[in-house]
Scaffold this active site. Structure first.
Site, PDB file in Angstrom:
ATOM      1  N   ASP A  68       0.806  -1.227   0.000  1.00 41.30           N
ATOM      2  CA  ASP A  68       0.000   0.000   0.000  1.00 41.30           C
ATOM      3  C   ASP A  68       0.836   1.274   0.000  1.00 41.30           C
ATOM      4  OD1 ASP A  68       0.735  -0.946   2.558  1.00 41.30           O
ATOM      5  OD2 ASP A  68      -0.778   0.292   3.554  1.00 41.30           O
ATOM      6  N   GLU A 135      -0.315  -2.315   5.300  1.00 41.14           N
ATOM      7  CA  GLU A 135       0.649  -2.173   6.396  1.00 41.14           C
ATOM      8  C   GLU A 135       0.549  -0.783   7.009  1.00 41.14           C
ATOM      9  OE1 GLU A 135       4.085  -0.775   8.431  1.00 41.14           O
ATOM     10  OE2 GLU A 135       3.577  -0.124   6.408  1.00 41.14           O
TER      11      GLU A 135
END
Length: 406
Positions: A68, A135
């Site tokens: 991400d 994350e």
């Protein structure tokens, strides 16, 4: 196939996606792993992807990369800079950038998977290539585990991974034991009594209350945490008001807390709650403040024995002078959740990604430069090479250390 890693990296960098929105990235990963011949499972933890290569008897090694990006407006000026925007989890349209290097992580793991496939005649065991969502939000690893990760793919004997960082490209940083801080994110809503800015005596001013609370919170680390321990309390957000001559009815604070020990964490969080409540009482607030906890990262702990074994393999691959101990880092990660859930050791290292020429004075002064963009900076731009080459080689060397030799 021969993956053009630099092109993959530039494409990922140009098209970042926020936590749990990594659909495009997951599709690229899934397609590449399938072409390499791995057995691919998608949609684990919403957008997570796992590729498995069973290659005979032997240990099972999990290599992890996160996917991400961040809500950051890129300012690198690179020809492949992101211009992406997206809707965040609060419904706001935000710019998106790979400001923490997860595009590097994905690219390196794809490259490592390709190399291990190519070299499969020289090793035996099972490779698990895991691409994790979210994350940055702090819940991606937990989401994958809760979604039956280890019922859907082989349980590993070790979890390995890396994170690109602002130190010289070509170097590896690895620290045994507690290696990265645990993190807690806290949102605080402070209640006051609003009114006209010309008559503060008729109000309970939440701006003043928020300011005094902010100042008082800084005393926790200075006066309540022992000098031999470590903690960080940062007030990253303070919002209140809509007009200069209006005293608002409420204010909000956003806190980030970093600790390396559970007892210190308990003490710091308790002190925050005590101070926030006490300041409200002292100000005569009409109701108690509201505290809510957002993302939570555990302390990242590298297993000492597994770290020593992996470090030896990395020193063999790169030379002892290029594998350094960076000490404990105050950043946070959720990779440890994957190892804890499997009950196996974790080894997680840092991958240098900055231009080595910028670190010339560090050898003389013993201090790292302060003007090199760090992770989460809008100027963060890892050097493509040798960063990708070393990142691939590090993952392969570490995996080969744990897999059986044919």
């Amino acid at each position: 196939m021969a993956i053009d890693l630099a092109s993959v990296y530039r494409d990922l960098h140009r098209h970042p996606e926020l936590s749990f929105q990594e659909q495009r990235t997951a599709a690229i990963v899934s397609e590449t792993l399938t072409e390499l011949g791995l057995e691919v499972t998608t949609g684990i933890g919403r957008t997570g992807v796992v590729g498995v290569l069973a290659n005979g008897d032997g240990p099972t090694v999990l290599l992890r990369a996160d996917m991400d990006g961040l809500p950051v407006l890129e300012a690198t000026g690179l020809p492949y800079a992101s211009e992406a925007t997206s809707i965040d989890h609060e419904g706001h349209q935000v710019p998106v950038m790979h400001a923490c290097g997860h595009d590097v992580h994905v690219t390196c793991l794809l490259g490592a998977a390709e190399r291990l496939v190519t070299e499969r005649d020289s090793w035996s065991g099972t490779l698990v290539a895991l691409f994790q969502p979210a994350e940055e939000w702090g819940g991606g690893a937990e989401e994958m585990v809760a979604d039956g990760l280890y019922q859907r793919v082989p349980r590993p004997d070790v979890v390995l991974g890396q994170h690109v960082a602002p130190f010289p490209a070509g170097f590896i940083g690895l620290h045994a034991g507690p290696a990265m801080a645990g993190a807690d994110s806290i949102n605080i809503r402070i209640h006051g009594t609003g009114g006209h800015g010309s008559r503060p005596e008729t109000t309970v001013d939440p701006v003043y209350l928020a300011a005094s609370t902010t100042v008082r919170l800084q005393g926790i680390v200075a006066r309540e945490v022992a000098p031999t321990d470590a903690a960080v309390v940062t007030v990253g957000q303070l919002h209140a008001g809509s007009k200069n001559n209006i005293i608002p009815a409420e204010a909000t604070l956003g806190l980030s807390v970093r600790t390396f020990d559970e007892s210190v964490r308990t003490k710091v969080l308790g002190a925050i709650e005590r101070i926030v409540q006490a300041e409200a009482v002292a100000a005569g607030a009409p109701m108690p403040p509201e505290l809510s906890y957002d993302e939570r990262f555990p302390v990242t702990v590298n297993d000492p024995e597994a770290t020593a074994r992996t470090a030896a393999a990395l020193r063999t691959a790169f030379g002892a002078q290029r594998v350094i101990d960076p000490g404990i880092v105050s950043g946070s990660e959720d990779v440890g959740v994957l190892a804890t859930a499997a009950g196996v050791p974790l080894v997680y290292w840092f991958l240098g990604g900055s231009d080595p020429s910028l670190f010339g004075d560090a050898l003389k002064t013993g201090r790292m430069p302060e003007d090199i963009p760090s992770n989460h900076s809008p100027h963060f731009a890892p050097l493509i090479e040798p960063t990708l080459e070393v990142g691939v080689a590090a993952l392969v060397a570490a995996a080969r250390e744990w897999l059986s030799v044919r």
